[in-house]
Design a protein around this motif. Structure first.
Motif, PDB file in Angstrom:
ATOM      1  N   TRP A  26       2.098  -4.358   5.728  1.00  0.00           N
ATOM      2  CA  TRP A  26       2.021  -2.976   6.214  1.00  0.00           C
ATOM      3  C   TRP A  26       1.448  -2.927   7.627  1.00  0.00           C
ATOM      4  CZ3 TRP A  26       2.744   2.246   5.733  1.00  0.00           C
ATOM      5  CH2 TRP A  26       1.821   3.089   6.347  1.00  0.00           C
ATOM      6  N   ILE A  27       0.356  -3.648   7.859  1.00  0.00           N
ATOM      7  CA  ILE A  27      -0.290  -3.621   9.171  1.00  0.00           C
ATOM      8  C   ILE A  27       0.658  -4.151  10.245  1.00  0.00           C
ATOM      9  CG2 ILE A  27      -2.139  -4.646  10.562  1.00  0.00           C
ATOM     10  CD1 ILE A  27      -3.909  -4.492   8.031  1.00  0.00           C
ATOM     11  N   ARG A  28       1.355  -5.242   9.940  1.00  0.00           N
ATOM     12  CA  ARG A  28       2.290  -5.802  10.923  1.00  0.00           C
ATOM     13  C   ARG A  28       3.436  -4.842  11.208  1.00  0.00           C
ATOM     14  NH1 ARG A  28       2.614 -11.915   8.370  1.00  0.00           N
ATOM     15  NH2 ARG A  28       0.454 -12.489   8.838  1.00  0.00           N
ATOM     16  N   TRP A  29       3.929  -4.199  10.172  1.00  0.00           N
ATOM     17  CA  TRP A  29       5.005  -3.216  10.351  1.00  0.00           C
ATOM     18  C   TRP A  29       4.522  -2.039  11.179  1.00  0.00           C
ATOM     19  CZ3 TRP A  29       5.186   1.908   8.633  1.00  0.00           C
ATOM     20  CH2 TRP A  29       6.420   2.548   8.756  1.00  0.00           C
ATOM     21  N   ARG A  30       3.329  -1.553  10.852  1.00  0.00           N
ATOM     22  CA  ARG A  30       2.808  -0.376  11.527  1.00  0.00           C
ATOM     23  C   ARG A  30       2.442  -0.670  12.986  1.00  0.00           C
ATOM     24  NH1 ARG A  30      -2.542   3.154   9.880  1.00  0.00           N
ATOM     25  NH2 ARG A  30      -1.952   5.062  10.962  1.00  0.00           N
ATOM     26  N   ALA A  31       2.030  -1.893  13.270  1.00  0.00           N
ATOM     27  CA  ALA A  31       1.602  -2.263  14.620  1.00  0.00           C
ATOM     28  C   ALA A  31       2.738  -2.117  15.636  1.00  0.00           C
ATOM     29  CB  ALA A  31       1.081  -3.690  14.629  1.00  0.00           C
ATOM     30  N   LYS A  32       3.963  -2.196  15.170  1.00  0.00           N
ATOM     31  CA  LYS A  32       5.104  -2.051  16.067  1.00  0.00           C
ATOM     32  C   LYS A  32       5.402  -0.586  16.378  1.00  0.00           C
ATOM     33  CE  LYS A  32       7.374  -6.289  14.503  1.00  0.00           C
ATOM     34  NZ  LYS A  32       8.596  -6.870  13.892  1.00  0.00           N
ATOM     35  N   TRP A  36      -2.775   2.886  16.376  1.00  0.00           N
ATOM     36  CA  TRP A  36      -3.882   2.952  15.416  1.00  0.00           C
ATOM     37  C   TRP A  36      -3.890   1.744  14.487  1.00  0.00           C
ATOM     38  CZ3 TRP A  36      -8.295   5.243  15.366  1.00  0.00           C
ATOM     39  CH2 TRP A  36      -9.048   5.286  14.190  1.00  0.00           C
ATOM     40  N   ALA A  37      -2.761   1.074  14.337  1.00  0.00           N
ATOM     41  CA  ALA A  37      -2.709  -0.103  13.478  1.00  0.00           C
ATOM     42  C   ALA A  37      -3.638  -1.195  13.969  1.00  0.00           C
ATOM     43  CB  ALA A  37      -1.278  -0.634  13.401  1.00  0.00           C
ATOM     44  N   ILE A  38      -3.930  -1.223  15.261  1.00  0.00           N
ATOM     45  CA  ILE A  38      -4.859  -2.220  15.801  1.00  0.00           C
ATOM     46  C   ILE A  38      -6.260  -1.998  15.229  1.00  0.00           C
ATOM     47  CG2 ILE A  38      -5.949  -3.092  17.893  1.00  0.00           C
ATOM     48  CD1 ILE A  38      -3.371  -2.325  19.380  1.00  0.00           C
ATOM     49  N   VAL A  39      -6.660  -0.722  15.153  1.00  0.00           N
ATOM     50  CA  VAL A  39      -7.965  -0.396  14.568  1.00  0.00           C
ATOM     51  C   VAL A  39      -7.995  -0.782  13.094  1.00  0.00           C
ATOM     52  CG1 VAL A  39      -9.601   1.465  14.091  1.00  0.00           C
ATOM     53  CG2 VAL A  39      -8.258   1.479  16.221  1.00  0.00           C
ATOM     54  N   GLU A  40      -6.935  -0.464  12.379  1.00  0.00           N
ATOM     55  CA  GLU A  40      -6.852  -0.815  10.962  1.00  0.00           C
ATOM     56  C   GLU A  40      -6.938  -2.325  10.769  1.00  0.00           C
ATOM     57  OE1 GLU A  40      -3.706  -0.642   7.220  1.00  0.00           O
ATOM     58  OE2 GLU A  40      -3.325   0.596   8.992  1.00  0.00           O
ATOM     59  N   ALA A  84       9.403   4.080   4.385  1.00  0.00           N
ATOM     60  CA  ALA A  84      10.051   3.432   5.540  1.00  0.00           C
ATOM     61  C   ALA A  84       9.626   1.970   5.635  1.00  0.00           C
ATOM     62  CB  ALA A  84       9.693   4.181   6.819  1.00  0.00           C
ATOM     63  N   PHE A  85       8.332   1.713   5.445  1.00  0.00           N
ATOM     64  CA  PHE A  85       7.830   0.333   5.452  1.00  0.00           C
ATOM     65  C   PHE A  85       8.535  -0.505   4.407  1.00  0.00           C
ATOM     66  CE2 PHE A  85       5.010  -2.048   2.551  1.00  0.00           C
ATOM     67  CZ  PHE A  85       4.894  -3.234   3.264  1.00  0.00           C
ATOM     68  N   PHE A  86       8.691   0.042   3.215  1.00  0.00           N
ATOM     69  CA  PHE A  86       9.288  -0.736   2.138  1.00  0.00           C
ATOM     70  C   PHE A  86      10.749  -1.053   2.438  1.00  0.00           C
ATOM     71  CE2 PHE A  86      11.365  -1.366  -1.951  1.00  0.00           C
ATOM     72  CZ  PHE A  86      10.570  -2.369  -2.465  1.00  0.00           C
ATOM     73  N   ARG A  87      11.489  -0.082   2.927  1.00  0.00           N
ATOM     74  CA  ARG A  87      12.899  -0.314   3.243  1.00  0.00           C
ATOM     75  C   ARG A  87      13.062  -1.358   4.348  1.00  0.00           C
ATOM     76  NH1 ARG A  87      12.999   5.296   3.424  1.00  0.00           N
ATOM     77  NH2 ARG A  87      13.184   5.199   5.704  1.00  0.00           N
ATOM     78  N   GLU A  88      12.225  -1.255   5.366  1.00  0.00           N
ATOM     79  CA  GLU A  88      12.411  -2.086   6.554  1.00  0.00           C
ATOM     80  C   GLU A  88      11.779  -3.468   6.450  1.00  0.00           C
ATOM     81  OE1 GLU A  88      11.058   0.227   9.895  1.00  0.00           O
ATOM     82  OE2 GLU A  88      12.238   1.969   9.263  1.00  0.00           O
ATOM     83  N   ARG A  89      10.704  -3.584   5.685  1.00  0.00           N
ATOM     84  CA  ARG A  89      10.000  -4.868   5.625  1.00  0.00           C
ATOM     85  C   ARG A  89       9.544  -5.269   4.234  1.00  0.00           C
ATOM     86  NH1 ARG A  89       7.326  -7.995   9.847  1.00  0.00           N
ATOM     87  NH2 ARG A  89       6.082  -9.615   8.843  1.00  0.00           N
ATOM     88  N   GLY A  90       8.932  -4.350   3.507  1.00  0.00           N
ATOM     89  CA  GLY A  90       8.280  -4.703   2.250  1.00  0.00           C
ATOM     90  C   GLY A  90       9.193  -5.361   1.239  1.00  0.00           C
ATOM     91  N   GLN A  91      10.389  -4.832   1.067  1.00  0.00           N
ATOM     92  CA  GLN A  91      11.281  -5.346   0.029  1.00  0.00           C
ATOM     93  C   GLN A  91      11.793  -6.757   0.337  1.00  0.00           C
ATOM     94  OE1 GLN A  91      14.970  -3.206  -0.407  1.00  0.00           O
ATOM     95  NE2 GLN A  91      15.152  -2.832   1.799  1.00  0.00           N
TER      96      GLN A  91
END
Length: 223
Positions: A26-32, A36-40, A84-91
């Motif tokens: 999730w963090i890697r996906w969100r960082a793109k 705020w993903a950097i803080v997380e 969106a995360f699951f469709r693009e990366r998680g699955q």
């Protein structure tokens, strides 16, 4: 892969049914997409992951992480982003062997249960894809639509045992009726309670414990 003839089969998620930790994905996906993903990520690395390795994950630490993770999001907004995360990366990180093992248990009539430290939104996304009906997970605490942390007990360590026991008792069952698959030493309390512990893709600490207890050990990473 052996299939055990017991009524309930518990499966961990991270590094068990999937080949990574869902929060790291999730963090890697969100960082793109969001700064705020950097803080997380910094909070997770500085506090949460170190505590996990030492077996010191507390309710305060994990709730604080989720307040940071979902900062500024309503529950519905978080669900949209997780979808969106699951469709693009998680699955993409589901082990192909998982489907066969889950199907074998479902075909024999066992109740398959995902029991995970992931939050309920992320856990349900994976459960739907894997055809798992029952999910025990960390539950987001909220005021209205605002996420404020996690409910108690945590689905971690002794809390995972408590939540699993509650699930079994509701069905008139006990731990003698259950199998549990996991990768992590953090799950030793539950592994030691069920009738059939199975170590799957173990971390080094759990591999050592499995050898000491003569527990079955599978490693899909080497297939």
């Amino acid at each position: 892969m052996r299939v055990y003839n017991l009524p309930v089969v518990f499966f961990d998620l991270d590094d068990t049914l999937i080949n990574k930790d869902a929060s790291s994905l999730w963090i890697r996906w969100r960082a793109k997409r969001e700064r705020w993903a950097i803080v997380e990520a910094l909070l997770a690395l500085a506090s949460l992951y170190r505590a996990y390795k030492k077996g010191r994950v507390t309710h305060w630490r994990l709730s604080n992480y989720y307040r940071t993770r979902t900062r500024g999001m309503t529950l519905s907004e978080y669900r949209t982003r997780v979808d969106a995360f699951f469709r693009e990366r998680g699955q993409l990180h589901i082990y192909p062997q998982a489907a066969s093992l889950l199907f074998a248990y479902q075909r024999q009539g066992s109740e398959v249960v995902m029991i995970t430290g992931a939050d309920d939104v992320v856990a349900q996304a994976y459960a739907r894809a894997l055809g798992i009906q029952h999910v025990i997970s960390n539950r987001l605490r909220r005021q209205g639509e605002q996420i404020t942390g996690l409910e108690r007990p945590l689905c971690y360590g002794p809390g995972k045992v408590e939540l699993a026991q509650q699930f079994l008792q509701e069905r008139g069952l006990t731990f003698k009726d259950a199998v549990f698959y996991t990768d992590s030493h953090a799950d030793l309390p539950l592994l030691q309670r069920v009738a059939q512990p199975v170590v799957l893709n173990p971390n080094p600490q759990l591999r050592t414990a499995a050898a000491e207890h003569n527990w079955p050990c599978l490693d899909w990473r080497t297939d």
